[in-house]
Scaffold this active site. Structure first.
Site, PDB file in Angstrom:
ATOM      1  N   HIS A  66      35.273  46.084  63.902  1.00  0.00           N
ATOM      2  CA  HIS A  66      34.629  45.434  62.758  1.00  0.00           C
ATOM      3  C   HIS A  66      35.617  44.974  61.910  1.00  0.00           C
ATOM      4  O   HIS A  66      36.632  45.430  61.737  1.00  0.00           O
ATOM      5  CB  HIS A  66      33.719  46.652  62.038  1.00  0.00           C
ATOM      6  CG  HIS A  66      34.442  47.683  61.641  1.00  0.00           C
ATOM      7  ND1 HIS A  66      35.064  48.750  62.430  1.00  0.00           N
ATOM      8  CD2 HIS A  66      34.921  48.164  60.113  1.00  0.00           C
ATOM      9  CE1 HIS A  66      35.553  49.923  61.483  1.00  0.00           C
ATOM     10  NE2 HIS A  66      35.536  49.488  60.372  1.00  0.00           N
ATOM     11  N   HIS A  70      35.995  43.837  57.758  1.00  0.00           N
ATOM     12  CA  HIS A  70      35.670  44.121  56.555  1.00  0.00           C
ATOM     13  C   HIS A  70      35.629  42.869  55.596  1.00  0.00           C
ATOM     14  O   HIS A  70      36.805  42.168  55.711  1.00  0.00           O
ATOM     15  CB  HIS A  70      36.543  44.852  55.602  1.00  0.00           C
ATOM     16  CG  HIS A  70      36.422  46.394  56.173  1.00  0.00           C
ATOM     17  ND1 HIS A  70      35.725  47.578  55.567  1.00  0.00           N
ATOM     18  CD2 HIS A  70      37.138  47.148  57.153  1.00  0.00           C
ATOM     19  CE1 HIS A  70      35.969  48.778  56.305  1.00  0.00           C
ATOM     20  NE2 HIS A  70      36.847  48.064  57.388  1.00  0.00           N
TER      21      HIS A  70
END
Length: 139
Positions: free
Chosen positions: A98, A100
């Site tokens: 992922h 951010h």
């Protein structure tokens, strides 16, 4: 082992989605560093970015500009930071790749450790604002 992000992709866990296509989903961080802190996640599970092929990595990062632009528009942020951690020693909490996107504001500084816990209603209202900006910026 269950993966929180795979559960979000499958619709089994609550999230406040701000963008989705066939291969990625972006949603607000439940414990944001700053207002609008979001995660961009590939739908296919990979623990670390080095587990992905080059085109998967490229396609993931190609999503960042338009999502970040929408977040900045919706939140009136002054800037943003991008972070991507790989492995426990790098402080990767969820073992699913992922990225951010963390909006930054001149009046609040750029601490990495401050976290707030907004209500689900607050997150959903913000998610609606960002989704509207994603649509506006893609036309």
């Amino acid at each position: 082992m269950s993966c929180i992000f795979c559960d979000i992709v499958a619709g089994k866990r609550e999230s406040h989605v701000i963008y989705e296509d066939d291969y990625h989903i972006a949603f607000l961080d439940k414990y944001p560093i700053d207002k609008g802190h979001s995660l961009v996640v590939p739908k296919k599970h990979h623990e670390r970015i080095i587990d992905m092929d080059k085109s998967g990595v490229g396609n993931l990062f190609m999503q960042i500009p338009h999502i970040a632009r929408a977040i900045m528009t919706a939140t009136n942020a002054d800037a943003f930071s991008i972070a991507q951690n790989n492995g426990r020693a790098a402080k990767q909490i969820i073992p699913h790749v992922h990225v951010h996107i963390i909006p930054r504001y001149n009046d609040t500084g750029t601490l990495w450790t401050k976290r707030s816990i907004p209500s689900s209603d607050e997150l959903e209202a913000l998610a609606q604002q960002i989704r509207a900006c994603v649509v506006a910026n893609s036309s």
